[in-house]
Each structure stands twice: as C-alpha cells, then as structure tokens.
Write a protein that holds these residues in place. Structure first.
Motif, PDB file in Angstrom:
ATOM      1  N   GLU A 144       0.842  -1.184   0.000  1.00 34.90           N
ATOM      2  CA  GLU A 144       0.000   0.000   0.000  1.00 34.90           C
ATOM      3  C   GLU A 144       0.886   1.245   0.000  1.00 34.90           C
ATOM      4  OE1 GLU A 144      -2.937  -0.374   3.087  1.00 34.90           O
ATOM      5  OE2 GLU A 144      -3.626  -2.294   2.308  1.00 34.90           O
ATOM      6  N   ALA A 145       0.285   2.406   0.007  1.00 44.23           N
ATOM      7  CA  ALA A 145       1.035   3.671  -0.080  1.00 44.23           C
ATOM      8  C   ALA A 145       2.089   3.797   1.022  1.00 44.23           C
ATOM      9  CB  ALA A 145       0.075   4.855  -0.024  1.00 44.23           C
ATOM     10  N   ASP A 146       1.781   3.303   2.224  1.00 41.37           N
ATOM     11  CA  ASP A 146       2.707   3.424   3.350  1.00 41.37           C
ATOM     12  C   ASP A 146       3.660   2.243   3.474  1.00 41.37           C
ATOM     13  OD1 ASP A 146       1.605   5.869   4.046  1.00 41.37           O
ATOM     14  OD2 ASP A 146       0.148   4.967   5.412  1.00 41.37           O
ATOM     15  N   GLY A 147       3.589   1.304   2.536  1.00 37.96           N
ATOM     16  CA  GLY A 147       4.479   0.155   2.580  1.00 37.96           C
ATOM     17  C   GLY A 147       3.731  -1.147   2.662  1.00 37.96           C
ATOM     18  N   PRO A 148       4.443  -2.219   2.967  1.00 40.70           N
ATOM     19  CA  PRO A 148       3.814  -3.535   3.013  1.00 40.70           C
ATOM     20  C   PRO A 148       2.869  -3.690   4.206  1.00 40.70           C
ATOM     21  CG  PRO A 148       6.118  -3.688   3.641  1.00 40.70           C
ATOM     22  CD  PRO A 148       5.883  -2.282   3.224  1.00 40.70           C
ATOM     23  N   VAL A 149       1.748  -4.377   3.965  1.00 42.78           N
ATOM     24  CA  VAL A 149       0.768  -4.671   5.012  1.00 42.78           C
ATOM     25  C   VAL A 149       0.494  -6.170   4.977  1.00 42.78           C
ATOM     26  CG1 VAL A 149      -1.589  -4.283   5.822  1.00 42.78           C
ATOM     27  CG2 VAL A 149      -0.293  -2.391   4.806  1.00 42.78           C
ATOM     28  N   PRO A 150       0.773  -6.872   6.078  1.00 42.22           N
ATOM     29  CA  PRO A 150       0.506  -8.313   6.105  1.00 42.22           C
ATOM     30  C   PRO A 150      -0.960  -8.617   5.824  1.00 42.22           C
ATOM     31  CG  PRO A 150       1.893  -7.682   7.953  1.00 42.22           C
ATOM     32  CD  PRO A 150       1.409  -6.410   7.316  1.00 42.22           C
ATOM     33  N   THR A 151      -1.204  -9.720   5.128  1.00 41.33           N
ATOM     34  CA  THR A 151      -2.575 -10.083   4.774  1.00 41.33           C
ATOM     35  C   THR A 151      -3.306 -10.786   5.922  1.00 41.33           C
ATOM     36  OG1 THR A 151      -1.819 -12.168   3.789  1.00 41.33           O
ATOM     37  CG2 THR A 151      -2.053 -10.274   2.319  1.00 41.33           C
ATOM     38  N   ARG A 152      -2.590 -11.477   6.798  1.00 44.27           N
ATOM     39  CA  ARG A 152      -3.231 -12.178   7.924  1.00 44.27           C
ATOM     40  C   ARG A 152      -3.276 -11.276   9.150  1.00 44.27           C
ATOM     41  NH1 ARG A 152      -0.684 -17.251   9.532  1.00 44.27           N
ATOM     42  NH2 ARG A 152      -2.657 -17.558  10.596  1.00 44.27           N
ATOM     43  N   LEU A 153      -4.375 -11.348   9.892  1.00 46.02           N
ATOM     44  CA  LEU A 153      -4.561 -10.518  11.083  1.00 46.02           C
ATOM     45  C   LEU A 153      -3.433 -10.717  12.088  1.00 46.02           C
ATOM     46  CD1 LEU A 153      -6.164  -8.531  12.779  1.00 46.02           C
ATOM     47  CD2 LEU A 153      -7.518 -10.463  13.635  1.00 46.02           C
ATOM     48  N   ARG A 154      -3.036 -11.944  12.328  1.00 45.67           N
ATOM     49  CA  ARG A 154      -1.965 -12.210  13.301  1.00 45.67           C
ATOM     50  C   ARG A 154      -0.711 -11.413  12.948  1.00 45.67           C
ATOM     51  NH1 ARG A 154       2.739 -15.207  13.838  1.00 45.67           N
ATOM     52  NH2 ARG A 154       3.061 -16.178  15.863  1.00 45.67           N
ATOM     53  N   GLU A 155      -0.374 -11.395  11.682  1.00 38.15           N
ATOM     54  CA  GLU A 155       0.831 -10.697  11.259  1.00 38.15           C
ATOM     55  C   GLU A 155       0.645  -9.180  11.269  1.00 38.15           C
ATOM     56  OE1 GLU A 155       3.501 -12.309  11.224  1.00 38.15           O
ATOM     57  OE2 GLU A 155       2.540 -14.272  11.270  1.00 38.15           O
ATOM     58  N   ARG A 156      -0.570  -8.703  11.015  1.00 41.48           N
ATOM     59  CA  ARG A 156      -0.828  -7.259  11.136  1.00 41.48           C
ATOM     60  C   ARG A 156      -0.671  -6.821  12.582  1.00 41.48           C
ATOM     61  NH1 ARG A 156      -5.006  -8.337   7.392  1.00 41.48           N
ATOM     62  NH2 ARG A 156      -6.580  -8.211   9.002  1.00 41.48           N
ATOM     63  N   ILE A 157      -1.132  -7.642  13.518  1.00 42.95           N
ATOM     64  CA  ILE A 157      -0.977  -7.323  14.944  1.00 42.95           C
ATOM     65  C   ILE A 157       0.514  -7.295  15.301  1.00 42.95           C
ATOM     66  CG2 ILE A 157      -1.373  -8.171  17.297  1.00 42.95           C
ATOM     67  CD1 ILE A 157      -4.113  -9.233  16.216  1.00 42.95           C
ATOM     68  N   ARG A 158       1.283  -8.260  14.809  1.00 40.53           N
ATOM     69  CA  ARG A 158       2.724  -8.263  15.078  1.00 40.53           C
ATOM     70  C   ARG A 158       3.391  -7.022  14.504  1.00 40.53           C
ATOM     71  NH1 ARG A 158       6.171 -11.796  13.174  1.00 40.53           N
ATOM     72  NH2 ARG A 158       7.422 -11.904  15.036  1.00 40.53           N
ATOM     73  N   ALA A 159       2.938  -6.582  13.331  1.00 42.76           N
ATOM     74  CA  ALA A 159       3.559  -5.447  12.652  1.00 42.76           C
ATOM     75  C   ALA A 159       3.139  -4.094  13.215  1.00 42.76           C
ATOM     76  CB  ALA A 159       3.236  -5.493  11.160  1.00 42.76           C
ATOM     77  N   PHE A 160       1.850  -3.973  13.560  1.00 42.38           N
ATOM     78  CA  PHE A 160       1.316  -2.658  13.914  1.00 42.38           C
ATOM     79  C   PHE A 160       0.860  -2.522  15.357  1.00 42.38           C
ATOM     80  CE2 PHE A 160       0.380  -3.179   9.309  1.00 42.38           C
ATOM     81  CZ  PHE A 160       1.294  -2.257   8.843  1.00 42.38           C
ATOM     82  N   GLY A 161       0.854  -3.609  16.112  1.00 41.28           N
ATOM     83  CA  GLY A 161       0.483  -3.525  17.515  1.00 41.28           C
ATOM     84  C   GLY A 161      -0.914  -4.055  17.789  1.00 41.28           C
ATOM     85  N   PRO A 162      -1.327  -4.002  19.047  1.00 41.70           N
ATOM     86  CA  PRO A 162      -2.602  -4.590  19.465  1.00 41.70           C
ATOM     87  C   PRO A 162      -3.804  -3.926  18.812  1.00 41.70           C
ATOM     88  CG  PRO A 162      -1.539  -3.447  21.296  1.00 41.70           C
ATOM     89  CD  PRO A 162      -0.626  -3.363  20.131  1.00 41.70           C
ATOM     90  N   THR A 163      -4.891  -4.691  18.759  1.00 39.29           N
ATOM     91  CA  THR A 163      -6.122  -4.171  18.171  1.00 39.29           C
ATOM     92  C   THR A 163      -6.975  -3.422  19.192  1.00 39.29           C
ATOM     93  OG1 THR A 163      -7.235  -6.263  18.611  1.00 39.29           O
ATOM     94  CG2 THR A 163      -6.215  -5.993  16.439  1.00 39.29           C
ATOM     95  N   ALA A 164      -6.615  -3.512  20.469  1.00 38.96           N
ATOM     96  CA  ALA A 164      -7.364  -2.800  21.502  1.00 38.96           C
ATOM     97  C   ALA A 164      -7.023  -1.315  21.463  1.00 38.96           C
ATOM     98  CB  ALA A 164      -7.034  -3.365  22.884  1.00 38.96           C
ATOM     99  N   ARG A 165      -8.000  -0.474  21.710  1.00 40.70           N
ATOM    100  CA  ARG A 165      -7.762   0.968  21.732  1.00 40.70           C
ATOM    101  C   ARG A 165      -7.018   1.349  23.006  1.00 40.70           C
ATOM    102  NH1 ARG A 165     -12.824   4.471  20.177  1.00 40.70           N
ATOM    103  NH2 ARG A 165     -11.226   6.002  20.588  1.00 40.70           N
ATOM    104  N   THR A 166      -6.057   2.214  22.853  1.00 45.92           N
ATOM    105  CA  THR A 166      -5.299   2.687  24.010  1.00 45.92           C
ATOM    106  C   THR A 166      -5.570   4.157  24.299  1.00 45.92           C
ATOM    107  OG1 THR A 166      -3.413   3.240  22.606  1.00 45.92           O
ATOM    108  CG2 THR A 166      -3.426   1.037  23.591  1.00 45.92           C
ATOM    109  N   ASP A 167      -6.442   4.781  23.502  1.00 44.31           N
ATOM    110  CA  ASP A 167      -6.696   6.210  23.668  1.00 44.31           C
ATOM    111  C   ASP A 167      -7.906   6.497  24.551  1.00 44.31           C
ATOM    112  OD1 ASP A 167      -8.433   5.148  21.776  1.00 44.31           O
ATOM    113  OD2 ASP A 167      -8.626   7.044  20.703  1.00 44.31           O
TER     114      ASP A 167
END
Length: 112
Positions: free
Chosen positions: A76-99
């Motif tokens: 994508e425009a910002d670079g590679p994005v893993p296709t599987r959710l598990r790998e997206r979590i590893r790459a970008f962090g938890p899915t829970a909101r921290t704000d």
C-alpha cells in the motif's frame, strides 16, 4: 519456517523476533533488520524469499534472532501490510484501543 509460495503475484516479507529483547523485526534492504514494517523488503521471487530465509537462518545461528519466516503482504502507499490478522498485529500492535480509559459502555445501574 514455511516455504515460499510459488505463485505469480508473490509478495512477501521476512519477519522474526530479536533475541536480545523479543521485539518483532523485519528484513530490510541490504539484509538489515528493522523494527519498522514499512522498511521491510518486499520479495516477489521465490528465490529471493529463500535467500532471505537462509540469511535469517544464519542470524539464528549467530543468536541474533529467532524464528524467521515469510509473510504474505499487500503493498500500500505506506508500505507492506501483512494479509493475515496475526501478522498485522505483530507489525502494527494490538487491536485494543489505548486512547480511552474504558471503552466498554457502563452497565445499567452502575454508579457513574
């Protein structure tokens, strides 16, 4: 380690965990490990994936990292994005909101 997928639209990155602190890392240009998935080298040929995995195995032998493997991505425009959710979590962090302090709605009858 999973072998590279033999398909025409192959797009993969190589990931592992750094042994010194356990952080997720990605193989970037020039065989440099990075913590930023956007800096990961996108591999489009099975031979390139195999070579990257062999480099990962050498790094395991040197006790620099553990468990290198290839991950399917879309680019994508910002670079590679893993296709599987598990790998997206590893790459970008938890899915829970921290704000927010407590994202759950208050229960009926609970004191405000």
């Amino acid at each position: 380690m999973a072998p590279a997928k033999p398909k025409a639209d192959l797009q993969q990155i190589v990931t592992a965990n750094r042994l010194s602190d356990g952080l997720v890392i990605f193989l970037g240009a020039g065989n440099v490990w990075t913590e930023n998935v956007a800096e990961a080298s996108v591999l489009r040929e099975p031979a390139a994936v195999e070579a990257a995995l062999e480099f990962g195995k050498a790094c395991v032998a040197e006790r620099l990292l553990v468990d290198p493997y290839a991950v399917d991505v879309t680019v994508e425009a910002d670079g590679p994005v893993p296709t599987r959710l598990r790998e997206r979590i590893r790459a970008f962090g938890p899915t829970a909101r921290t704000d927010v302090e407590n994202a759950a709605p208050p229960r009926a009858g609970a004191a405000a």
